[in-house]
Motif scaffolding. Structure first.
Motif, PDB file in Angstrom:
ATOM      1  N   ILE A  14       0.837  -1.199   0.000  1.00 57.88           N
ATOM      2  CA  ILE A  14       0.000   0.000   0.000  1.00 57.88           C
ATOM      3  C   ILE A  14       0.872   1.250   0.000  1.00 57.88           C
ATOM      4  O   ILE A  14       0.654   2.187  -0.776  1.00 57.88           O
ATOM      5  CB  ILE A  14      -0.953  -0.003   1.213  1.00 57.88           C
ATOM      6  N   MET A  15       1.867   1.279   0.867  1.00 58.91           N
ATOM      7  CA  MET A  15       2.731   2.455   0.967  1.00 58.91           C
ATOM      8  C   MET A  15       3.576   2.643  -0.298  1.00 58.91           C
ATOM      9  O   MET A  15       3.855   3.779  -0.694  1.00 58.91           O
ATOM     10  CB  MET A  15       3.630   2.365   2.197  1.00 58.91           C
ATOM     11  N   ALA A  16       3.959   1.556  -0.931  1.00 58.62           N
ATOM     12  CA  ALA A  16       4.751   1.648  -2.158  1.00 58.62           C
ATOM     13  C   ALA A  16       3.932   2.236  -3.306  1.00 58.62           C
ATOM     14  O   ALA A  16       4.478   2.826  -4.230  1.00 58.62           O
ATOM     15  CB  ALA A  16       5.288   0.276  -2.544  1.00 58.62           C
ATOM     16  N   SER A  17       2.606   2.084  -3.235  1.00 66.40           N
ATOM     17  CA  SER A  17       1.756   2.587  -4.307  1.00 66.40           C
ATOM     18  C   SER A  17       1.479   4.087  -4.192  1.00 66.40           C
ATOM     19  O   SER A  17       0.953   4.690  -5.118  1.00 66.40           O
ATOM     20  CB  SER A  17       0.433   1.823  -4.330  1.00 66.40           C
ATOM     21  N   VAL A  18       1.830   4.692  -3.073  1.00 68.91           N
ATOM     22  CA  VAL A  18       1.612   6.128  -2.889  1.00 68.91           C
ATOM     23  C   VAL A  18       2.687   6.875  -3.661  1.00 68.91           C
ATOM     24  O   VAL A  18       3.874   6.751  -3.381  1.00 68.91           O
ATOM     25  CB  VAL A  18       1.662   6.512  -1.387  1.00 68.91           C
ATOM     26  N   GLY A  19       2.265   7.655  -4.629  1.00 67.24           N
ATOM     27  CA  GLY A  19       3.216   8.344  -5.491  1.00 67.24           C
ATOM     28  C   GLY A  19       3.666   9.679  -4.931  1.00 67.24           C
ATOM     29  O   GLY A  19       2.896  10.383  -4.286  1.00 67.24           O
ATOM     30  N   PRO A  20       4.914  10.065  -5.207  1.00 68.42           N
ATOM     31  CA  PRO A  20       5.437  11.329  -4.706  1.00 68.42           C
ATOM     32  C   PRO A  20       5.136  12.523  -5.612  1.00 68.42           C
ATOM     33  O   PRO A  20       5.482  13.644  -5.300  1.00 68.42           O
ATOM     34  CB  PRO A  20       6.937  11.077  -4.656  1.00 68.42           C
ATOM     35  N   ARG A  21       4.496  12.296  -6.744  1.00 67.04           N
ATOM     36  CA  ARG A  21       4.239  13.391  -7.673  1.00 67.04           C
ATOM     37  C   ARG A  21       2.804  13.356  -8.174  1.00 67.04           C
ATOM     38  O   ARG A  21       2.109  12.373  -8.011  1.00 67.04           O
ATOM     39  CB  ARG A  21       5.210  13.357  -8.851  1.00 67.04           C
ATOM     40  N   PHE A  55      11.594  26.875 -11.446  1.00 64.47           N
ATOM     41  CA  PHE A  55      11.709  28.019 -12.348  1.00 64.47           C
ATOM     42  C   PHE A  55      13.202  28.203 -12.622  1.00 64.47           C
ATOM     43  O   PHE A  55      13.907  28.840 -11.837  1.00 64.47           O
ATOM     44  CB  PHE A  55      11.138  29.288 -11.710  1.00 64.47           C
ATOM     45  N   ARG A  56      13.690  27.653 -13.699  1.00 64.23           N
ATOM     46  CA  ARG A  56      15.133  27.655 -13.966  1.00 64.23           C
ATOM     47  C   ARG A  56      15.696  29.049 -14.151  1.00 64.23           C
ATOM     48  O   ARG A  56      16.710  29.395 -13.564  1.00 64.23           O
ATOM     49  CB  ARG A  56      15.444  26.792 -15.184  1.00 64.23           C
ATOM     50  N   ARG A  57      15.051  29.850 -14.990  1.00 60.10           N
ATOM     51  CA  ARG A  57      15.574  31.198 -15.258  1.00 60.10           C
ATOM     52  C   ARG A  57      15.541  32.076 -14.009  1.00 60.10           C
ATOM     53  O   ARG A  57      16.418  32.912 -13.813  1.00 60.10           O
ATOM     54  CB  ARG A  57      14.802  31.864 -16.383  1.00 60.10           C
ATOM     55  N   ARG A  58      14.557  31.893 -13.179  1.00 61.36           N
ATOM     56  CA  ARG A  58      14.432  32.701 -11.963  1.00 61.36           C
ATOM     57  C   ARG A  58      15.239  32.119 -10.796  1.00 61.36           C
ATOM     58  O   ARG A  58      15.351  32.743  -9.749  1.00 61.36           O
ATOM     59  CB  ARG A  58      12.966  32.796 -11.542  1.00 61.36           C
ATOM     60  N   LYS A  59      15.726  30.889 -10.969  1.00 66.73           N
ATOM     61  CA  LYS A  59      16.479  30.184  -9.928  1.00 66.73           C
ATOM     62  C   LYS A  59      15.660  30.076  -8.640  1.00 66.73           C
ATOM     63  O   LYS A  59      16.114  30.363  -7.541  1.00 66.73           O
ATOM     64  CB  LYS A  59      17.823  30.855  -9.663  1.00 66.73           C
ATOM     65  N   LYS A  60      14.404  29.630  -8.817  1.00 67.69           N
ATOM     66  CA  LYS A  60      13.477  29.440  -7.701  1.00 67.69           C
ATOM     67  C   LYS A  60      12.839  28.063  -7.821  1.00 67.69           C
ATOM     68  O   LYS A  60      12.705  27.523  -8.919  1.00 67.69           O
ATOM     69  CB  LYS A  60      12.346  30.482  -7.724  1.00 67.69           C
ATOM     70  N   VAL A  61      12.460  27.509  -6.680  1.00 66.60           N
ATOM     71  CA  VAL A  61      11.769  26.218  -6.664  1.00 66.60           C
ATOM     72  C   VAL A  61      10.594  26.278  -5.695  1.00 66.60           C
ATOM     73  O   VAL A  61      10.552  27.128  -4.800  1.00 66.60           O
ATOM     74  CB  VAL A  61      12.696  25.043  -6.255  1.00 66.60           C
ATOM     75  N   ILE A  62       9.639  25.385  -5.896  1.00 64.19           N
ATOM     76  CA  ILE A  62       8.505  25.254  -4.989  1.00 64.19           C
ATOM     77  C   ILE A  62       8.385  23.782  -4.608  1.00 64.19           C
ATOM     78  O   ILE A  62       8.332  22.908  -5.472  1.00 64.19           O
ATOM     79  CB  ILE A  62       7.194  25.724  -5.639  1.00 64.19           C
ATOM     80  N   PHE A  63       8.347  23.531  -3.306  1.00 67.28           N
ATOM     81  CA  PHE A  63       8.080  22.194  -2.798  1.00 67.28           C
ATOM     82  C   PHE A  63       6.620  22.163  -2.357  1.00 67.28           C
ATOM     83  O   PHE A  63       6.159  23.081  -1.682  1.00 67.28           O
ATOM     84  CB  PHE A  63       8.970  21.870  -1.594  1.00 67.28           C
ATOM     85  N   VAL A  64       5.892  21.121  -2.733  1.00 65.52           N
ATOM     86  CA  VAL A  64       4.491  21.002  -2.340  1.00 65.52           C
ATOM     87  C   VAL A  64       4.357  19.748  -1.491  1.00 65.52           C
ATOM     88  O   VAL A  64       4.393  18.631  -1.998  1.00 65.52           O
ATOM     89  CB  VAL A  64       3.558  20.917  -3.577  1.00 65.52           C
ATOM     90  N   TYR A  65       4.241  19.958  -0.179  1.00 64.30           N
ATOM     91  CA  TYR A  65       4.071  18.857   0.752  1.00 64.30           C
ATOM     92  C   TYR A  65       2.705  18.973   1.400  1.00 64.30           C
ATOM     93  O   TYR A  65       2.214  20.066   1.644  1.00 64.30           O
ATOM     94  CB  TYR A  65       5.139  18.877   1.846  1.00 64.30           C
ATOM     95  N   GLY A  66       2.112  17.855   1.727  1.00 63.42           N
ATOM     96  CA  GLY A  66       0.788  17.867   2.316  1.00 63.42           C
ATOM     97  C   GLY A  66       0.793  18.140   3.809  1.00 63.42           C
ATOM     98  O   GLY A  66       1.825  18.161   4.469  1.00 63.42           O
ATOM     99  N   CYS A  67      -0.388  18.346   4.331  1.00 62.99           N
ATOM    100  CA  CYS A  67      -0.571  18.646   5.753  1.00 62.99           C
ATOM    101  C   CYS A  67      -0.144  17.479   6.637  1.00 62.99           C
ATOM    102  O   CYS A  67       0.239  17.680   7.789  1.00 62.99           O
ATOM    103  CB  CYS A  67      -2.030  18.990   6.020  1.00 62.99           C
ATOM    104  N   PHE A  68      -0.213  16.265   6.130  1.00 62.68           N
ATOM    105  CA  PHE A  68       0.170  15.102   6.931  1.00 62.68           C
ATOM    106  C   PHE A  68       1.607  15.234   7.429  1.00 62.68           C
ATOM    107  O   PHE A  68       1.905  14.973   8.580  1.00 62.68           O
ATOM    108  CB  PHE A  68       0.015  13.823   6.111  1.00 62.68           C
TER     109      PHE A  68
END
Length: 88
Positions: A14-21, A55-68
């Motif tokens: 079950i845990m292996a089936s949870v995708g990170p993206r 955002f490569r040109r802006r040299k910025k990234v966004i991480f999206v993590y859940g409330c869990f």
């Protein structure tokens, strides 16, 4: 892999089936950014922790993590699993 006798093969599957993206929060953020006209890359392998949006040109990234994982104080989406409460 952690050698834990309390983890059953069923639970492991079950845990292996949870995708990170392509999670629901991630798709909402991507749609919002795209509607604003931003161009970005997804899950760039060259960067540590593979950020969700890059955002490569802006040299910025966004991480999206859940409330869990974040356990925001007062968030109604944060919960502790009933199974193996001593682990959590």
């Amino acid at each position: 892999m952690i050698d834990d006798p309390s983890i059953t093969p069923e639970r492991s599957s079950i845990m292996a089936s949870v995708g990170p993206r392509d999670t629901k929060p991630e798709i909402i953020v991507r749609r919002f950014l795209h509607a604003l006209g931003y161009h970005f890359r997804l899950h760039t392998k060259e960067l540590p922790d593979r950020p969700a949006i890059v955002f490569r040109r802006r040299k910025k990234v966004i991480f999206v993590y859940g409330c869990f994982w974040h356990r925001h104080m007062g968030c109604h989406r944060t919960f502790t699993p009933k199974a193996r409460e001593e682990f959590w």
